[in-house]
Design an enzyme around this catalytic site. Sequence first.
Site, PDB file in Angstrom:
ATOM      1  N   ASP A  54       0.847  -1.191   0.000  1.00 52.19           N
ATOM      2  CA  ASP A  54       0.000   0.000   0.000  1.00 52.19           C
ATOM      3  C   ASP A  54       0.890   1.251   0.000  1.00 52.19           C
ATOM      4  O   ASP A  54       1.798   1.381   0.835  1.00 52.19           O
ATOM      5  CB  ASP A  54      -0.852  -0.050   1.281  1.00 52.19           C
ATOM      6  CG  ASP A  54      -1.980   0.954   1.286  1.00 52.19           C
ATOM      7  OD1 ASP A  54      -2.406   1.379   0.198  1.00 52.19           O
ATOM      8  OD2 ASP A  54      -2.455   1.301   2.393  1.00 52.19           O
ATOM      9  N   HIS A  55       0.642   2.157  -0.919  1.00 51.59           N
ATOM     10  CA  HIS A  55       1.376   3.436  -0.986  1.00 51.59           C
ATOM     11  C   HIS A  55       2.901   3.283  -1.036  1.00 51.59           C
ATOM     12  O   HIS A  55       3.625   3.942  -0.268  1.00 51.59           O
ATOM     13  CB  HIS A  55       0.991   4.363   0.177  1.00 51.59           C
ATOM     14  CG  HIS A  55      -0.438   4.811   0.115  1.00 51.59           C
ATOM     15  ND1 HIS A  55      -0.874   5.778  -0.742  1.00 51.59           N
ATOM     16  CD2 HIS A  55      -1.531   4.377   0.788  1.00 51.59           C
ATOM     17  CE1 HIS A  55      -2.180   5.947  -0.598  1.00 51.59           C
ATOM     18  NE2 HIS A  55      -2.613   5.099   0.321  1.00 51.59           N
ATOM     19  N   SER A  65     -12.959   4.133   4.428  1.00 52.12           N
ATOM     20  CA  SER A  65     -13.594   3.678   5.673  1.00 52.12           C
ATOM     21  C   SER A  65     -14.865   4.484   5.932  1.00 52.12           C
ATOM     22  O   SER A  65     -14.914   5.683   5.649  1.00 52.12           O
ATOM     23  CB  SER A  65     -12.631   3.833   6.859  1.00 52.12           C
ATOM     24  OG  SER A  65     -11.731   2.752   6.901  1.00 52.12           O
TER      25      SER A  65
END
Length: 333
Positions: free
Chosen positions: A94-95, A229
């Site tokens: 991720d990232h 989220s």
Amino acid sequence: MAVHYKDLGLVNTKVMFQKAVAGGFAVPAYNFNNLEQLQAVILGCVESDSPVILQISKGARSYANQTMLRYMAVGAVEMMKEMGGNIPIAVHLDHGDSYELCVDCIHNGFSSVMIDGSHLPYEENIALTRRVVEYAHEFDVSVEGELGVLAGIEEEVSAERSTYTRPQEVVDFTKRTGVDSLAISIGTSHGAFKFKVKPGQAPPPLRFDILEEVERRLPGFPIVLHGASSVVPEYVEMINRYGGHMEGAVGVSEEQLRRAAHSAVCKINIDSDCRLVITAVVRKVLTEKPGEFDPRKYLGPARDELTKLIKYKNEVVLGSAGHGREIMAAINS
Ligand code: G3H
Ligand code: 13P
Ligand code: ZN
């Protein structure tokens, strides 16, 4: 080459995304940093027969140790099989913020990497992303790129800001980089405080007009939504009730996530919600039983609650439930 993802029983994201685009659902990408989070993700996804992307940030990697994480991923696959499950599991960086980090993850069994050049000038983003794609594709590893910057956690998201993805760039970017999926910015942000809203006020809607324009220009291309989220109010209230201070925490409504999942969005990133559940339950147990010092007694209930949330998201929000075996069958055919 230290270890290839296929030797760990993992899959890349290719077939998952093909099925998600065709089926109008999104594959969940849940971040994890520790054993209980990983167990909950596997339990929730096996119980709902959902494909899953296990997402590891640079921070998670240094927190848990890269070798430990590799074995945890193997453990996750074996646990899934032992439960009688047959779901596709991808492990994704991720990232990723550099070529070297992406290469290291590819060498350590990751089946997918994100190279996040979104903060760079456009041409530099293209050059860096292209370089990662060239290397990753040699090993059949999927690559996610990003165009447009997500608002920072403390920043206000407003239509005036020029951080949204510019649809006029997406065809050029995907063609010249060769990425397998594209993360875009349509008004979400990372963390638990996504929008500054007054009490009782609804957060601003996401920029579905941008998403639709991207989809029009890139029909059938897998789009990724970060910062997705919901910041489930039930858990924020629980945290506040048991000594925490998270007033004003707010996320993306389930209704908007459902709409995104039905469109070109085929990967939805969720980290903060998983953190909130764990914190809420741990706070509750430790407040109600101040003498408790066995971590299993507070991490166990936290894991159970997170399992429930993951099942719920797969079944009711992302629509990925029931597609696990079907995708595995397509991968093995
Ligand atoms: O997008 C960021 C993820 O939520 C990972 O967060 O860097 O604190 O592990 P982290
Ligand atoms: P949240 O903070 O909304 O969970 O987003 C997580 C994310 O985008 C990870 O890349
Ligand atoms: Zn993100």
